[in-house]
Design a protein around this motif. Structure first.
Motif, PDB file in Angstrom:
ATOM      1  N   GLN A 104       0.835  -1.202   0.000  1.00 20.49           N
ATOM      2  CA  GLN A 104       0.000   0.000   0.000  1.00 20.49           C
ATOM      3  C   GLN A 104       0.869   1.251   0.000  1.00 20.49           C
ATOM      4  N   THR A 105       1.872   1.275   0.882  1.00 24.64           N
ATOM      5  CA  THR A 105       2.776   2.428   0.974  1.00 24.64           C
ATOM      6  C   THR A 105       3.589   2.589  -0.303  1.00 24.64           C
ATOM      7  N   PHE A 106       4.044   1.469  -0.859  1.00 29.13           N
ATOM      8  CA  PHE A 106       4.843   1.476  -2.089  1.00 29.13           C
ATOM      9  C   PHE A 106       4.035   2.055  -3.248  1.00 29.13           C
ATOM     10  N   MET A 107       2.764   1.699  -3.315  1.00 30.20           N
ATOM     11  CA  MET A 107       1.909   2.201  -4.396  1.00 30.20           C
ATOM     12  C   MET A 107       1.529   3.659  -4.173  1.00 30.20           C
ATOM     13  N   GLU A 108       1.195   4.020  -2.945  1.00 25.97           N
ATOM     14  CA  GLU A 108       0.789   5.395  -2.652  1.00 25.97           C
ATOM     15  C   GLU A 108       1.914   6.386  -2.922  1.00 25.97           C
ATOM     16  N   SER A 109       3.147   5.945  -2.749  1.00 21.87           N
ATOM     17  CA  SER A 109       4.295   6.831  -2.964  1.00 21.87           C
ATOM     18  C   SER A 109       4.587   7.049  -4.447  1.00 21.87           C
ATOM     19  N   GLY A 110       3.984   6.227  -5.307  1.00 23.08           N
ATOM     20  CA  GLY A 110       4.277   6.302  -6.735  1.00 23.08           C
ATOM     21  C   GLY A 110       5.444   5.420  -7.150  1.00 23.08           C
ATOM     22  N   LEU A 111       6.080   4.749  -6.175  1.00 23.85           N
ATOM     23  CA  LEU A 111       7.249   3.928  -6.477  1.00 23.85           C
ATOM     24  C   LEU A 111       6.888   2.699  -7.303  1.00 23.85           C
ATOM     25  N   TYR A 112       5.710   2.140  -7.062  1.00 22.90           N
ATOM     26  CA  TYR A 112       5.340   0.927  -7.795  1.00 22.90           C
ATOM     27  C   TYR A 112       5.260   1.207  -9.295  1.00 22.90           C
ATOM     28  N   ALA A 113       4.572   2.280  -9.666  1.00 26.56           N
ATOM     29  CA  ALA A 113       4.425   2.604 -11.091  1.00 26.56           C
ATOM     30  C   ALA A 113       5.787   2.849 -11.734  1.00 26.56           C
ATOM     31  N   HIS A 114       6.650   3.567 -11.023  1.00 22.38           N
ATOM     32  CA  HIS A 114       7.986   3.850 -11.558  1.00 22.38           C
ATOM     33  C   HIS A 114       8.793   2.563 -11.696  1.00 22.38           C
ATOM     34  N   HIS A 115       8.754   1.725 -10.668  1.00 18.83           N
ATOM     35  CA  HIS A 115       9.526   0.481 -10.687  1.00 18.83           C
ATOM     36  C   HIS A 115       9.031  -0.445 -11.791  1.00 18.83           C
ATOM     37  N   LYS A 116       7.711  -0.554 -11.946  1.00 26.13           N
ATOM     38  CA  LYS A 116       7.146  -1.421 -12.984  1.00 26.13           C
ATOM     39  C   LYS A 116       7.623  -0.982 -14.371  1.00 26.13           C
ATOM     40  N   ASP A 117       7.558   0.305 -14.645  1.00 28.35           N
ATOM     41  CA  ASP A 117       7.991   0.809 -15.953  1.00 28.35           C
ATOM     42  C   ASP A 117       9.463   0.498 -16.199  1.00 28.35           C
ATOM     43  N   LYS A 118      10.271   0.627 -15.151  1.00 30.47           N
ATOM     44  CA  LYS A 118      11.705   0.376 -15.281  1.00 30.47           C
ATOM     45  C   LYS A 118      11.989  -1.101 -15.567  1.00 30.47           C
ATOM     46  N   ILE A 119      11.321  -1.991 -14.828  1.00 28.89           N
ATOM     47  CA  ILE A 119      11.527  -3.429 -15.004  1.00 28.89           C
ATOM     48  C   ILE A 119      11.089  -3.865 -16.398  1.00 28.89           C
ATOM     49  N   VAL A 120       9.927  -3.405 -16.837  1.00 26.95           N
ATOM     50  CA  VAL A 120       9.417  -3.781 -18.154  1.00 26.95           C
ATOM     51  C   VAL A 120      10.345  -3.274 -19.251  1.00 26.95           C
ATOM     52  N   PHE A 121      10.837  -2.030 -19.117  1.00 26.35           N
ATOM     53  CA  PHE A 121      11.736  -1.462 -20.126  1.00 26.35           C
ATOM     54  C   PHE A 121      13.027  -2.270 -20.217  1.00 26.35           C
ATOM     55  N   ARG A 122      13.617  -2.593 -19.061  1.00 20.99           N
ATOM     56  CA  ARG A 122      14.866  -3.367 -19.074  1.00 20.99           C
ATOM     57  C   ARG A 122      14.648  -4.741 -19.690  1.00 20.99           C
ATOM     58  N   HIS A 123      13.514  -5.343 -19.343  1.00 21.45           N
ATOM     59  CA  HIS A 123      13.252  -6.671 -19.892  1.00 21.45           C
ATOM     60  C   HIS A 123      13.077  -6.623 -21.401  1.00 21.45           C
ATOM     61  N   GLN A 124      12.369  -5.615 -21.901  1.00 25.08           N
ATOM     62  CA  GLN A 124      12.143  -5.510 -23.338  1.00 25.08           C
ATOM     63  C   GLN A 124      13.455  -5.343 -24.096  1.00 25.08           C
ATOM     64  N   GLN A 125      14.403  -4.642 -23.496  1.00 31.99           N
ATOM     65  CA  GLN A 125      15.715  -4.487 -24.135  1.00 31.99           C
ATOM     66  C   GLN A 125      16.389  -5.855 -24.294  1.00 31.99           C
ATOM     67  N   LYS A 126      16.361  -6.651 -23.220  1.00 31.02           N
ATOM     68  CA  LYS A 126      16.984  -7.971 -23.261  1.00 31.02           C
ATOM     69  C   LYS A 126      16.252  -8.902 -24.225  1.00 31.02           C
ATOM     70  N   ALA A 127      14.922  -8.855 -24.194  1.00 31.40           N
ATOM     71  CA  ALA A 127      14.134  -9.721 -25.067  1.00 31.40           C
ATOM     72  C   ALA A 127      14.398  -9.390 -26.530  1.00 31.40           C
TER      73      ALA A 127
END
Length: 441
Positions: free
Chosen positions: A323-346
């Motif tokens: 809940q705290t992670f999402m409310e801070s906006g960190l979840y959205a930022h982290h998700k975008d970062k993980i997906v971007f890095r994965h797409q580069q490798k894929a």
């Protein structure tokens, strides 16, 4: 997400991409860059200060806090076996801060039993998160489970109580197979191709066996990496209405698909025939044990009753931190970062496969679970021995079939999450060598 959190996330992206180094631009320049007011920029900067990302020098400006990097030193193993996020990609400093904040602000909740269906504030956040993917549900339809595996366990208990059966594809996710075999659940199978679903054969299996449930991974199927077309989903929904069964839609890799035009079975369903499962194990980490189940309204009570006797409620601390992670906006930022890095490798993997496997058939989805179809003359035991000699890790496809099932497909499934990008070419070259060495004469 609030406007200042969106701006804060964009500033973090610029920091990570190296566009902002040591010191941030002035407030006035940031206002011009993002087209927002001074109040929004001030709130965004304070948000980043609270997140321990920047610090302020009065009358001088805002400075970036340098983080200690966790270098992923290559250990000599080419790991193509897992789709789970590497621990080195996770923002542990930020997560630890959320842990501290969660305990400080909501410690009393840790000493009482929580709601069986989940923390109400987190359910509201999940409801909004689902709505972003066109998964519109009432809050009472949403259950927070201890990972999607618990949801499958609860559904299995419901089936056993009602003496119902489930239809699964072959091959399919190994944990649904473990569940069926260890709980002696009634089941029927449908043999599918590596690259598509034969809807006629699927309907014949449904018509003959009349299962109460069918388990699907429509998006980025495990292990095959395929994604159902909208037409296939439409026909399957018609089958559900015609033959009276529920669909369990396991969307555990939904965050990685990337297409805004993609429609889930749940979104397309108009008859409450879909049980939708969402996992956080690939974006966050498996040890967090959080999942979302969206239920048809007539299954809410029985699901909740079984959930209550299994564990009373999902871990309160995990829920409060999330809940705290999402409310801070960190979840959205982290998700975008993980997906971007994965797409580069894929994408790198896709290019390398075209170089070394031009004569082979492989799915090219640029996402998860890239499958190489192997010739029939390949000796699979020999292949795994040759891969082991070359320190290459891959999943054994036998896990994705029921015990004793006639295995008509031979394939390798590759994922790039845990291999450095600059080692993908070398690793795939070793795989190609191992395959050639394993062909029967």
């Amino acid at each position: 997400m609030r406007k200042h959190q969106f701006v804060a996330n964009k500033i973090l992206q610029y920091i990570e991409q190296g566009e902002y180094k040591e010191q941030l631009p002035s407030v006035r320049k940031l206002m011009d860059t993002f087209g927002v007011s001074q109040v929004t920029i001030t709130h965004a900067l304070q948000h980043l200060v609270d997140m321990n990302q920047i610090y302020v020098k009065p009358n001088v400006g805002y400075f970036i806090i340098t983080k200690k990097s966790n270098p992923t030193s290559f250990k000599g193993v080419y790991d193509f076996s897992t789709a789970s996020t590497s621990w080195t990609d996770f923002p542990w400093d930020n997560y630890s801060q959320c842990l501290e904040t969660a305990i400080q602000n909501q410690k009393t909740e840790l000493f009482t039993y929580g709601s069986t269906t989940g923390n109400e504030k987190l359910k509201s956040l999940f409801q909004k998160l689902l709505a972003e993917d066109q998964i519109f549900a009432k809050k009472e339809q949403i259950m927070i489970t201890s990972g999607s595996q618990q949801a499958l366990h609860i559904l299995a208990l419901i089936m056993m109580t009602r003496k119902e059966s489930i239809l699964i594809e072959q091959p399919t996710y190994h944990q649904i197979i473990n569940l069926i075999e260890r709980m002696h659940l009634g089941y029927v199978t449908y043999h599918r191709d590596l690259d598509k679903i034969n809807l006629k054969e699927l309907e014949e299996a449904i018509q003959k066996n009349r299962p109460s449930y069918i388990y699907f991974m429509p998006r980025l199927h495990n292990p095959l990496g395929t994604t159902m077309s909208e037409q296939e989903k439409k026909v399957i929904l018609e089958f559900a209405a015609k033959y009276d069964f529920y669909m369990i839609e396991d969307d555990y890799l939904g965050d990685f698909e990337g297409s805004s035009s993609y429609k889930t079975l749940y979104e397309m369903d108009t008859n409450q025939r879909v049980i939708y499962l969402k996992s956080f194990s690939k974006i966050m980490f498996p040890g967090q044990r959080l999942g979302i189940t969206v239920l048809p309204e007539n299954m809410i009570d029985i699901f909740q009753n079984f959930k209550e006797i299994i564990d009373i409620h999902t871990n309160s601390l995990s829920q409060i931190i999330m809940q705290t992670f999402m409310e801070s906006g960190l979840y959205a930022h982290h998700k975008d970062k993980i997906v971007f890095r994965h797409q580069q490798k894929a994408s790198t993997l896709s290019d390398v496969l075209k170089k070394y496997f031009s004569d082979y058939q492989f799915n090219d989805n640029h996402q998860m679970h890239t499958v190489i179809k192997l010739p029939k003359q390949i000796n699979m035991n020999k292949l795994h021995q040759e891969l082991e000699k070359r320190h290459v890790l891959v999943d054994d496809y036998k896990r994705n079939y029921l015990t004793g099932y006639k295995k008509n497909h031979k394939f390798l499934k590759l994922n790039t999450t845990n291999i450095p990008e600059d080692k993908i070419d070398e690793g795939v070259q070793f795989i190609q060598e191992a395959i050639e060495t394993s062909k029967s004469l």
